[in-house]
Scaffold this motif. Structure first.
Motif, PDB file in Angstrom:
ATOM      1  N   LEU A   1      42.084  37.318 -44.387  1.00  0.00           N
ATOM      2  CA  LEU A   1      40.809  36.700 -44.080  1.00  0.00           C
ATOM      3  C   LEU A   1      40.028  37.548 -43.081  1.00  0.00           C
ATOM      4  O   LEU A   1      40.612  38.242 -42.253  1.00  0.00           O
ATOM      5  N   ILE A   2      38.714  37.484 -43.164  1.00  0.00           N
ATOM      6  CA  ILE A   2      37.872  38.173 -42.195  1.00  0.00           C
ATOM      7  C   ILE A   2      37.923  37.381 -40.890  1.00  0.00           C
ATOM      8  O   ILE A   2      37.631  36.186 -40.881  1.00  0.00           O
ATOM      9  N   PRO A   3      38.314  37.994 -39.765  1.00  0.00           N
ATOM     10  CA  PRO A   3      38.376  37.259 -38.490  1.00  0.00           C
ATOM     11  C   PRO A   3      36.971  36.943 -37.984  1.00  0.00           C
ATOM     12  O   PRO A   3      36.346  37.742 -37.285  1.00  0.00           O
ATOM     13  N   TYR A   4      36.474  35.761 -38.334  1.00  0.00           N
ATOM     14  CA  TYR A   4      35.096  35.383 -38.026  1.00  0.00           C
ATOM     15  C   TYR A   4      34.818  35.461 -36.536  1.00  0.00           C
ATOM     16  O   TYR A   4      33.724  35.865 -36.121  1.00  0.00           O
ATOM     17  N   HIS A   5      35.795  35.081 -35.699  1.00  0.00           N
ATOM     18  CA  HIS A   5      35.548  35.064 -34.250  1.00  0.00           C
ATOM     19  C   HIS A   5      35.265  36.458 -33.705  1.00  0.00           C
ATOM     20  O   HIS A   5      34.653  36.605 -32.639  1.00  0.00           O
ATOM     21  N   GLN A   6      35.689  37.500 -34.427  1.00  0.00           N
ATOM     22  CA  GLN A   6      35.451  38.861 -33.957  1.00  0.00           C
ATOM     23  C   GLN A   6      34.019  39.318 -34.221  1.00  0.00           C
ATOM     24  O   GLN A   6      33.502  40.184 -33.514  1.00  0.00           O
ATOM     25  N   ILE A   7      33.371  38.755 -35.233  1.00  0.00           N
ATOM     26  CA  ILE A   7      32.046  39.236 -35.607  1.00  0.00           C
ATOM     27  C   ILE A   7      30.947  38.221 -35.361  1.00  0.00           C
ATOM     28  O   ILE A   7      29.772  38.544 -35.512  1.00  0.00           O
ATOM     29  N   ALA A   8      31.313  36.982 -34.962  1.00  0.00           N
ATOM     30  CA  ALA A   8      30.332  35.893 -34.880  1.00  0.00           C
ATOM     31  C   ALA A   8      29.130  36.260 -34.015  1.00  0.00           C
ATOM     32  O   ALA A   8      27.982  36.056 -34.402  1.00  0.00           O
ATOM     33  N   LYS A   9      29.380  36.803 -32.826  1.00  0.00           N
ATOM     34  CA  LYS A   9      28.265  37.049 -31.906  1.00  0.00           C
ATOM     35  C   LYS A   9      27.403  38.233 -32.322  1.00  0.00           C
ATOM     36  O   LYS A   9      26.336  38.454 -31.756  1.00  0.00           O
ATOM     37  N   TYR A  10      27.859  39.010 -33.324  1.00  0.00           N
ATOM     38  CA  TYR A  10      27.071  40.147 -33.787  1.00  0.00           C
ATOM     39  C   TYR A  10      26.288  39.829 -35.056  1.00  0.00           C
ATOM     40  O   TYR A  10      25.568  40.675 -35.566  1.00  0.00           O
ATOM     41  N   LEU A  11      26.447  38.594 -35.589  1.00  0.00           N
ATOM     42  CA  LEU A  11      25.766  38.251 -36.833  1.00  0.00           C
ATOM     43  C   LEU A  11      24.271  38.040 -36.631  1.00  0.00           C
ATOM     44  O   LEU A  11      23.459  38.325 -37.503  1.00  0.00           O
ATOM     45  N   SER A  12      23.884  37.473 -35.492  1.00  0.00           N
ATOM     46  CA  SER A  12      22.462  37.228 -35.230  1.00  0.00           C
ATOM     47  C   SER A  12      21.928  38.090 -34.096  1.00  0.00           C
ATOM     48  O   SER A  12      20.725  38.196 -33.912  1.00  0.00           O
ATOM     49  N   SER A  13      22.782  38.665 -33.308  1.00  0.00           N
ATOM     50  CA  SER A  13      22.391  39.537 -32.208  1.00  0.00           C
ATOM     51  C   SER A  13      23.564  40.468 -31.935  1.00  0.00           C
ATOM     52  O   SER A  13      24.701  40.140 -32.276  1.00  0.00           O
ATOM     53  N   PRO A  14      23.336  41.642 -31.332  1.00  0.00           N
ATOM     54  CA  PRO A  14      22.075  42.222 -30.881  1.00  0.00           C
ATOM     55  C   PRO A  14      21.189  42.656 -32.043  1.00  0.00           C
ATOM     56  O   PRO A  14      21.515  42.440 -33.200  1.00  0.00           O
ATOM     57  N   LYS A  15      20.060  43.278 -31.674  1.00  0.00           N
ATOM     58  CA  LYS A  15      19.095  43.731 -32.668  1.00  0.00           C
ATOM     59  C   LYS A  15      18.904  45.241 -32.551  1.00  0.00           C
ATOM     60  O   LYS A  15      19.225  45.835 -31.530  1.00  0.00           O
ATOM     61  N   ILE A  16      18.373  45.801 -33.619  1.00  0.00           N
ATOM     62  CA  ILE A  16      17.955  47.199 -33.595  1.00  0.00           C
ATOM     63  C   ILE A  16      16.438  47.209 -33.635  1.00  0.00           C
ATOM     64  O   ILE A  16      15.828  46.615 -34.528  1.00  0.00           O
ATOM     65  N   VAL A  17      15.813  47.853 -32.655  1.00  0.00           N
ATOM     66  CA  VAL A  17      14.358  47.816 -32.531  1.00  0.00           C
ATOM     67  C   VAL A  17      13.792  49.228 -32.528  1.00  0.00           C
ATOM     68  O   VAL A  17      14.531  50.214 -32.421  1.00  0.00           O
ATOM     69  N   GLY A  18      12.468  49.290 -32.630  1.00  0.00           N
ATOM     70  CA  GLY A  18      11.775  50.570 -32.579  1.00  0.00           C
ATOM     71  C   GLY A  18      11.678  51.100 -31.162  1.00  0.00           C
ATOM     72  O   GLY A  18      12.070  50.442 -30.191  1.00  0.00           O
ATOM     73  N   GLU A  19      11.083  52.279 -31.026  1.00  0.00           N
ATOM     74  CA  GLU A  19      11.064  52.983 -29.739  1.00  0.00           C
ATOM     75  C   GLU A  19      10.407  52.167 -28.636  1.00  0.00           C
ATOM     76  O   GLU A  19      10.930  52.077 -27.529  1.00  0.00           O
ATOM     77  N   ASN A  20       9.261  51.563 -28.892  1.00  0.00           N
ATOM     78  CA  ASN A  20       8.540  50.827 -27.852  1.00  0.00           C
ATOM     79  C   ASN A  20       8.497  49.325 -28.099  1.00  0.00           C
ATOM     80  O   ASN A  20       7.815  48.602 -27.376  1.00  0.00           O
ATOM     81  N   GLU A  21       9.216  48.860 -29.096  1.00  0.00           N
ATOM     82  CA  GLU A  21       9.161  47.442 -29.463  1.00  0.00           C
ATOM     83  C   GLU A  21       9.629  46.549 -28.321  1.00  0.00           C
ATOM     84  O   GLU A  21       8.998  45.542 -28.001  1.00  0.00           O
TER      85      GLU A  21
END
Length: 304
Positions: free
Chosen positions: A76-96
């Motif tokens: 099984l995929i260990p959900y607790h390991q990836i949960a906090k990365y599913l909605s955050s953090p984000k990848i943004v542009g240079e000045n965003e």
């Protein structure tokens, strides 16, 4: 019914009263009657030397189904390991990130804030109780081969609810991953579509990239660690895609070469496997599923 495993689709169960007592009876579906009497061979039958087998009316052996247990369960995929990365953090542009509202002060003269504290943010005019995510500038992701900047990490710090709009606006911290500081940035919470079901498979197109960062504040990379690779949706990656990991073996000196100070590049060695679970345009987050030893930044990843 003590043995419901012997009931098949199409069978009919009758309830009746016989001599004043309730009774159940069963009539087989003709199409399923043969299935109910099918010969089944279990693993222990082979070990113990089974000799009694189902025979036809003319004395011939009937075909048997060989039944065996599943030796290894599906991992099984260990959900607790990836949960906090599913909605955050984000990848943004240079000045965003620099163009978003920022924390200008913290209530009650606090130096830092956490869950339950109030913060003041410049120029927010949304409706009360609107949800915001608090971010801080993180790593700059760079292509391992070309040194091209692929994006900037907006590191998740906390979640807050707008109490009073204005300039500054008042927000209440509802959840926090670390302390909030003056200068952290506020962005509206967006409920992205999150997949919790991953169909693991190799990419349809050849992919060759590198591990460029590891998330979660760890230095050694191993099983269940979350890494960033320098390939994303623009390269054809999708959640569920699996890639092999090859250890970057580096170079070694060749003391017997005729050339002075000659070096030899060693072949990369297969060292593990990862699965992509979140993609951005040019980078992706992936979970290390297998590892034969410590993995490192700049180890290669490629289609199996």
């Amino acid at each position: 019914i003590k043995n419901p495993n012997l009931i098949y689709p199409g069978d009919t169960i009758y309830f009746s009263m016989v001599n004043g007592k309730p009774q159940l009876s069963l009539t087989r579906n003709p199409q399923q009657a043969q299935l109910a009497t099918t010969c089944i061979l279990k693993e222990e039958d082979f070990k113990n030397g089974r000799k009694d087998f189902a025979l036809t009316k003319d004395g011939k052996l009937k075909p048997c189904i060989r039944e065996s247990d599943i030796e290894k369960p599906i991992k099984l995929i260990p959900y607790h390991q990836i949960a906090k990365y599913l909605s955050s953090p984000k990848i943004v542009g240079e000045n965003e990130l620099n163009q978003t509202p920022y924390v200008v002060d913290i209530a009650n003269e606090h130096v830092i804030a956490g869950a339950g504290n109030k913060i003041y943010v410049r120029a927010l005019y949304s409706a009360p109780n609107s949800e915001y995510m608090i971010y801080r500038a993180g790593d700059t992701f760079i292509d391992a081969d070309t040194n091209e900047i692929l994006g900037y990490e907006a590191r998740y710090i906390a979640q807050a609810s707008l109490q009073q709009a204005g300039d500054p606006a008042t927000l209440m911290i509802t959840e926090s991953d670390s302390e909030i500081r003056i200068g952290d940035r506020a962005m509206p919470k967006i409920d992205d579509e999150i997949s919790l079901n991953y169909f693991a498979r190799p990419p349809e197109t050849p992919i060759r990239g590198s591990i460029i960062s590891v998330l979660g504040g760890v230095s050694q990379i191993g099983i269940d660690n979350v890494v960033v690779i320098d390939k994303g949706s623009m390269d054809g990656l999708l959640p569920g895609h699996e890639l092999d990991i090859y250890e970057n073996s580096g170079v070694t000196r060749d003391p017997y070469s005729a050339a002075k100070n000659a070096t030899v590049r060693l072949p990369d060695e297969l060292a593990g496997m990862l699965m992509v679970f979140r993609t951005f345009d040019r980078v992706s987050y992936a979970l290390v599923m297998e590892a034969t030893g410590p993995l490192h930044i700049l180890d290669r990843v490629q289609t199996p």
